[in-house]
Design an enzyme around this catalytic site. Structure first.
Site, short mmCIF file in Angstrom:
data_model
loop_
_atom_site.label_atom_id
_atom_site.label_comp_id
_atom_site.label_asym_id
_atom_site.label_seq_id
_atom_site.Cartn_x
_atom_site.Cartn_y
_atom_site.Cartn_z
N GLY A 107 0.84 -1.20 0.00
CA GLY A 107 0.00 0.00 0.00
C GLY A 107 0.87 1.25 0.00
N ASP A 108 0.24 2.41 0.19
CA ASP A 108 1.02 3.64 0.13
C ASP A 108 2.07 3.72 1.25
OD1 ASP A 108 -1.51 4.07 1.70
OD2 ASP A 108 -0.49 5.94 2.19
N GLY A 109 1.74 3.11 2.41
CA GLY A 109 2.70 3.12 3.52
C GLY A 109 3.96 2.34 3.14
N SER A 110 3.79 1.19 2.52
CA SER A 110 4.96 0.39 2.11
C SER A 110 5.76 1.10 1.03
CB SER A 110 4.51 -0.98 1.61
OG SER A 110 3.79 -1.65 2.61
N ASP A 133 -8.43 -1.37 1.34
CA ASP A 133 -8.90 0.00 1.64
C ASP A 133 -9.03 0.84 0.36
OD1 ASP A 133 -8.52 -0.96 4.19
OD2 ASP A 133 -6.64 0.13 4.51
N ARG A 168 -35.80 -5.53 11.31
CA ARG A 168 -34.75 -4.90 12.13
C ARG A 168 -33.85 -3.97 11.30
NH1 ARG A 168 -32.76 -10.38 15.16
NH2 ARG A 168 -33.82 -10.01 17.14
N MET A 175 -14.18 -2.55 7.03
CA MET A 175 -12.82 -2.02 7.27
C MET A 175 -12.56 -0.85 6.33
SD MET A 175 -10.23 -5.18 7.93
CE MET A 175 -9.89 -5.77 9.59
N GLU A 228 -15.18 1.64 9.33
CA GLU A 228 -14.58 1.59 10.67
C GLU A 228 -13.96 2.93 11.09
OE1 GLU A 228 -11.25 -1.12 10.88
OE2 GLU A 228 -10.26 -0.24 9.15
N GLN A 268 -12.80 -9.78 5.37
CA GLN A 268 -12.67 -8.98 4.15
C GLN A 268 -11.30 -9.13 3.48
OE1 GLN A 268 -14.96 -4.96 5.30
NE2 GLN A 268 -14.06 -6.04 7.01
O1 F6P Z 1 -5.19 -1.73 5.66
C1 F6P Z 1 -5.91 -2.91 5.63
C2 F6P Z 1 -6.63 -3.14 6.94
O2 F6P Z 1 -7.35 -4.35 6.85
C3 F6P Z 1 -7.53 -2.01 7.38
O3 F6P Z 1 -8.74 -1.97 6.66
C4 F6P Z 1 -7.67 -2.29 8.85
O4 F6P Z 1 -7.95 -1.13 9.58
C5 F6P Z 1 -6.30 -2.81 9.20
O5 F6P Z 1 -5.70 -3.26 8.01
C6 F6P Z 1 -6.29 -3.93 10.20
O6 F6P Z 1 -4.98 -4.20 10.51
P1 F6P Z 1 -4.52 -5.46 11.35
O7 F6P Z 1 -4.55 -6.64 10.41
O8 F6P Z 1 -3.14 -5.10 11.77
O9 F6P Z 1 -5.48 -5.63 12.47
#
Ligand code: F6P
Length: 347
Positions: A107-110, A133, A168, A175, A228, A268
């Site tokens: 992802g962008d972080g990596s 995400d 209901r 996520m 979330e 997911q």
């Molecule tokens: O970035 C992917 C993701 O699944 C997010 O949607 C979620 O907030 C996070 O990673 C969960 O991370 P971990 O697997 O460390 O609990």
């Protein structure tokens, strides 16, 4: 030309379709006579003694890799080597292994991490975007997103029938970290009546009024999707842990109707990729090898305007990206009568 050795690693949270990228890249590299090394557990495999790597061959990836969930290489989400003082050790390990080219599936972080790690090393590298995400800048879609959208949508199908049986409100928490793409796409695909996203402010009284309007003020089946990352209704801050159950309880109070919540969680991320993820994973893997073969570096493969493309990493490392008010699917959702929220939240 001397022997080319392509290193491939997966980094960050896993998702469906990672193995399909590994398979495609290995096949495309093997056709060029390249050696391929799979680096295990992201950069941690490079910091292990001896380095934790496996040889990848066309034969080894031929079988079920296209279909298999997770990543055969393993991944990790911890210990940015730039922060732990191990950045030089990572590039030294690559050189010691004879890695001449690198592919980072992340992802962008990596991408940010490897952009810094490799800034001083003379190793051409490319990125392949993946994440449920879908928040990587520069690409409309990342590997794994549409499989997760399918999980959200299928969960809504199942919740719809029990919501109808019991009249209901059924709330589903998706996520997505701080971005709302997964909740938005999954919610529209699954026929949600309300979708709450981190990017938009919402008012629970307005949500309750919307629910009462569509049920003509009588308990009836209602589907609510909550990302979330949405802010809390009472202090506008993101809370640690699940917000869904709190919102469901509050809606029960404000409507007087029964409400239940489901937190989908890591369901997911797992399982076999859907067809579109297999297609972009295969296309991305092949294109990433083509870029390296053409002498390119510092780029990420991308999906734009319905086709394969690539972008400079400078466009990516400033991420993540967010749902914006002019997103076509926001317009669609509003015209489907879905409550989305009132307006963009300041970020
Ligand atoms: O970035 C992917 C993701 O699944 C997010 O949607 C979620 O907030 C996070 O990673 C969960 O991370 P971990 O697997 O460390 O609990």
């Amino acid at each position: 030309m001397s022997q080319v050795t392509l290193g491939i690693l997966t980094s960050g949270g896993d998702c469906a379709g990672l193995n399909a990228v590994i398979r495609a890249a290995t096949d495309a590299a093997a056709q060029r006579g390249w050696r391929v090394l799979g680096i295990r557990r992201g950069h941690l495999g490079l910091l292990a003694t001896p380095p934790d790597v496996i040889a990848l061959t066309a034969d080894a990836v031929r079988t079920d890799l296209l279909r298999a969930g997770g990543t055969i290489l393993g991944s990790n989400t911890k210990d940015d080597p730039n922060k732990t003082g191990r950045a030089e050790a990572v590039s030294a390990a690559l050189l010691q292994l004879g890695v001449t080219h690198l592919m980072v599936i992340g992802g962008d972080g990596s991408m940010r991490i490897f952009d810094r790690v490799l800034s001083a090393a003379n190793i051409p590298w490319v990125g392949v975007p993946k994440t449920i995400d879908n928040d990587v800048p520069g690409t409309e879609f990342a590997v794994g997103f549409f499989t997760a959208v399918g999980v959200v949508s299928e969960a809504l199908d199942r919740l719809a029938s029990t919501a109808a049986s019991h009249s209901r409100i059924m709330l589903l928490e998706a996520m997505g970290r701080d971005s709302g793409f997964l909740a938005l796409y999954g919610g529209v695909a699954g026929g949600a009546d309300v979708i709450l996203l981190p990017e938009f402010s919402y008012d629970l009284d307005a949500v309750a009024a919307h629910i009462k309007a569509i049920t003509h003020d009588r308990p009836g089946p209602v589907l609510v999707v909550v990302a979330e990352g949405v802010a809390r209704f009472d202090n506008d801050r993101r809370q640690r842990g699940s917000i869904g159950p709190d919102i469901a309880a509050e809606l029960e109070k404000r409507t007087g109707f029964d409400a239940r919540s489901t937190v989908l969680g890591h369901v997911q991320r797992g399982g076999s990729p859907v067809a579109f993820d297999r297609l972009i994973a295969s296309t991305f893997g092949v294109r990433a090898v083509e870029l390296l073969a053409d002498g390119m570096s510092g780029r990420m493969v991308a999906w734009r305007a319905g086709t394969i493309s690539d972008v400079p990493l400078t466009e990516v490392v400033g991420g993540p990206r967010f749902v914006t008010a002019d997103s076509p699917l926001i317009r669609t959702a509003r015209q489907l009568g879905i409550y989305i929220g009132d307006g963009a939240r300041p970020r």
